[in-house]
Design a protein around this motif. Structure first.
Motif, mmCIF file in Angstrom:
data_model
loop_
_atom_site.group_PDB
_atom_site.id
_atom_site.type_symbol
_atom_site.label_atom_id
_atom_site.label_comp_id
_atom_site.label_asym_id
_atom_site.label_seq_id
_atom_site.Cartn_x
_atom_site.Cartn_y
_atom_site.Cartn_z
ATOM 1 N N GLY A 2 0.841 -1.193 0.000
ATOM 2 C CA GLY A 2 0.000 0.000 0.000
ATOM 3 C C GLY A 2 0.874 1.240 0.000
ATOM 4 O O GLY A 2 1.931 1.254 0.645
ATOM 5 N N ILE A 3 0.447 2.276 -0.735
ATOM 6 C CA ILE A 3 1.213 3.524 -0.840
ATOM 7 C C ILE A 3 0.300 4.696 -0.491
ATOM 8 O O ILE A 3 -0.844 4.752 -0.954
ATOM 9 N N ASP A 4 0.795 5.620 0.311
ATOM 10 C CA ASP A 4 0.042 6.842 0.581
ATOM 11 C C ASP A 4 1.008 7.973 0.869
ATOM 12 O O ASP A 4 2.218 7.752 1.048
ATOM 13 N N GLU A 5 0.469 9.193 0.901
ATOM 14 C CA GLU A 5 1.293 10.381 1.115
ATOM 15 C C GLU A 5 0.692 11.256 2.210
ATOM 16 O O GLU A 5 -0.482 11.122 2.553
ATOM 17 N N ALA A 6 1.509 12.168 2.700
ATOM 18 C CA ALA A 6 1.055 13.218 3.609
ATOM 19 C C ALA A 6 1.751 14.509 3.208
ATOM 20 O O ALA A 6 2.961 14.513 2.965
ATOM 21 N N ASP A 46 -6.669 2.478 10.505
ATOM 22 C CA ASP A 46 -7.557 3.186 9.590
ATOM 23 C C ASP A 46 -6.807 4.364 8.976
ATOM 24 O O ASP A 46 -5.645 4.622 9.317
ATOM 25 N N ASP A 47 -7.484 5.061 8.088
ATOM 26 C CA ASP A 47 -6.976 6.297 7.515
ATOM 27 C C ASP A 47 -6.445 7.190 8.640
ATOM 28 O O ASP A 47 -7.132 7.412 9.649
ATOM 29 N N SER A 48 -5.240 7.707 8.481
ATOM 30 C CA SER A 48 -4.601 8.496 9.540
ATOM 31 C C SER A 48 -5.424 9.709 9.947
ATOM 32 O O SER A 48 -5.341 10.159 11.105
ATOM 33 N N LYS A 49 -6.235 10.244 9.047
ATOM 34 C CA LYS A 49 -7.038 11.421 9.364
ATOM 35 C C LYS A 49 -8.151 11.097 10.353
ATOM 36 O O LYS A 49 -8.720 12.001 10.968
ATOM 37 N N ARG A 50 -8.479 9.830 10.508
ATOM 38 C CA ARG A 50 -9.558 9.420 11.414
ATOM 39 C C ARG A 50 -9.046 9.033 12.797
ATOM 40 O O ARG A 50 -9.837 8.623 13.660
ATOM 41 N N ILE A 51 -7.756 9.137 13.016
ATOM 42 C CA ILE A 51 -7.142 8.644 14.253
ATOM 43 C C ILE A 51 -6.380 9.772 14.941
ATOM 44 O O ILE A 51 -5.705 10.560 14.286
ATOM 45 N N GLY A 52 -6.492 9.849 16.258
ATOM 46 C CA GLY A 52 -5.789 10.866 17.023
ATOM 47 C C GLY A 52 -4.281 10.640 17.029
ATOM 48 O O GLY A 52 -3.795 9.540 16.740
ATOM 49 N N LYS A 53 -3.545 11.674 17.375
ATOM 50 C CA LYS A 53 -2.085 11.637 17.295
ATOM 51 C C LYS A 53 -1.467 10.510 18.120
ATOM 52 O O LYS A 53 -0.584 9.780 17.636
ATOM 53 N N ALA A 54 -1.897 10.363 19.370
ATOM 54 C CA ALA A 54 -1.300 9.339 20.233
ATOM 55 C C ALA A 54 -1.492 7.947 19.646
ATOM 56 O O ALA A 54 -0.566 7.130 19.625
ATOM 57 N N ARG A 55 -2.706 7.672 19.162
ATOM 58 C CA ARG A 55 -2.986 6.361 18.576
ATOM 59 C C ARG A 55 -2.230 6.179 17.264
ATOM 60 O O ARG A 55 -1.757 5.072 16.967
ATOM 61 N N ARG A 56 -2.098 7.258 16.467
ATOM 62 C CA ARG A 56 -1.303 7.159 15.233
ATOM 63 C C ARG A 56 0.128 6.758 15.546
ATOM 64 O O ARG A 56 0.717 5.916 14.853
ATOM 65 N N ALA A 98 -3.969 2.122 4.402
ATOM 66 C CA ALA A 98 -4.153 2.769 5.706
ATOM 67 C C ALA A 98 -2.860 2.730 6.512
ATOM 68 O O ALA A 98 -2.486 3.722 7.162
ATOM 69 N N ALA A 99 -2.158 1.601 6.466
ATOM 70 C CA ALA A 99 -0.875 1.489 7.176
ATOM 71 C C ALA A 99 0.130 2.488 6.620
ATOM 72 O O ALA A 99 0.866 3.140 7.375
ATOM 73 N N ALA A 100 0.148 2.623 5.294
ATOM 74 C CA ALA A 100 1.056 3.592 4.676
ATOM 75 C C ALA A 100 0.694 5.016 5.068
ATOM 76 O O ALA A 100 1.569 5.860 5.289
ATOM 77 N N SER A 101 -0.604 5.296 5.170
ATOM 78 C CA SER A 101 -1.029 6.643 5.542
ATOM 79 C C SER A 101 -0.565 6.990 6.956
ATOM 80 O O SER A 101 -0.207 8.135 7.238
ATOM 81 N N ILE A 102 -0.550 6.002 7.838
ATOM 82 C CA ILE A 102 -0.079 6.217 9.212
ATOM 83 C C ILE A 102 1.409 6.558 9.222
ATOM 84 O O ILE A 102 1.846 7.512 9.882
ATOM 85 N N LEU A 103 2.208 5.804 8.466
ATOM 86 C CA LEU A 103 3.652 6.064 8.441
ATOM 87 C C LEU A 103 3.958 7.405 7.780
ATOM 88 O O LEU A 103 4.854 8.131 8.219
ATOM 89 N N ALA A 104 3.231 7.735 6.710
ATOM 90 C CA ALA A 104 3.471 9.009 6.032
ATOM 91 C C ALA A 104 3.118 10.181 6.940
ATOM 92 O O ALA A 104 3.893 11.147 7.063
ATOM 93 N N LYS A 105 1.971 10.103 7.604
ATOM 94 C CA LYS A 105 1.514 11.196 8.461
ATOM 95 C C LYS A 105 2.421 11.375 9.670
ATOM 96 O O LYS A 105 2.837 12.503 9.984
ATOM 97 N N THR A 106 2.730 10.282 10.376
ATOM 98 C CA THR A 106 3.576 10.412 11.566
ATOM 99 C C THR A 106 4.989 10.834 11.190
ATOM 100 O O THR A 106 5.623 11.612 11.909
ATOM 101 N N GLY A 107 5.474 10.330 10.047
ATOM 102 C CA GLY A 107 6.812 10.714 9.596
ATOM 103 C C GLY A 107 6.886 12.192 9.272
ATOM 104 O O GLY A 107 7.846 12.881 9.657
#
Length: 256
Positions: free
Chosen positions: A73-77, A104-114, A192-201
């Protein structure tokens, strides 16, 4: 009569509905009925999360030629901000994804959980990579091409080549089959997993930039065009990580 403390402890341990719970519905004590209602809400929420996990996995399985196929899976932030890089991530998840309940999609999850999920993905993924596309490349290529190039680089950086790639709403030029999935981060578990890594990174990088350029407040708004960010731009002008082809940065830069 069983004590409220004992009932509470039993409910905390219960992972599914059990026959003894039926008697709690007619218990004369309001606090006992409230405990049961609270357990039922938690149970229903968990069932919903489990179903969502299965739905996302089932979506990804459609793109496997055989059970052993690897799907990335590939996603960006960061396509929209006025400053900072675009960060893309690629993730290949394992066959057993039971640990990823709630992913889930990183936009649906709070920072701590991300942050928790990011660590889990990095620990359990078959392979993962993160690519950072700097502002100067965004300005040179344009945001679409810079993001596309970054996504392709993230795939190539995986330690294990996938058999298929699912990208969130982006057509990619890759040596393996790839699909552009509209709203992929809400439909696919690996996206969704990629979105989490992109957003937190990206958030981590922008927090670092905030210490380097404290006047802009990057840790707070991550470079997006908020009221505070625009006010800081007006007061201080653009800094080296601002995107010179994005308005109003472009007009400000031309006036310097």
């Amino acid at each position: 009569m069983e004590t409220i403390a004992s009932i509470k402890e039993k409910l905390l341990k219960a992972e599914s509905h059990e026959a003894w719970m039926e008697g709690l519905k007619s218990d004369s004590r309001k606090s006992v009925r409230q405990l049961l209602a609270s357990w039922q809400r938690r149970y229903d929420k968990r069932l919903s999360l489990l179903q969502d996990l299965e739905d996302k996995q089932a979506f990804d399985r459609q793109f496997k030629e055989h059970p052993g196929s690897l799907v990335a899976g590939i996603d960006e932030a960061g396509r929209g901000p006025l400053a900072g890089p675009v960060v893309t991530a690629a993730v290949i998840l394992p066959e057993d994804c039971s640990a990823f309940i709630g992913l889930d999609d990183s936009k649906r999850i709070g920072k701590a959980r991300r942050d928790e999920l990011a660590q889990l993905v990095k620990a359990r993924a078959v392979s993962w990579s993160v690519h950072v596309q700097p502002p100067e490349v965004i300005d040179r290529l344009n945001i679409y091409q810079a993001t596309k190039q970054s996504m392709e680089a993230a795939v190539k950086d995986l330690a294990i080549a996938p058999d298929a790639v699912l990208a969130d709403a982006m057509e990619l030029a890759l040596p393996m089959p790839s699909e552009a999935i509209i709203k992929g981060d809400a439909r696919s578990l690996c996206i969704a997993a990629a979105s989490i890594l992109a957003k937190t990174g990206r958030d981590h990088l922008m927090a670092e930039y905030s210490t380097q350029y404290p006047q802009y407040g990057f840790a707070k708004h991550a470079g997006y065009g908020t009221k505070d960010h625009l006010a800081a731009l007006e007061a201080h002008g653009p800094c080296p990580i601002h995107r010179k082809t994005f308005e109003p940065v472009k007009t400000m830069a031309e006036g310097l």
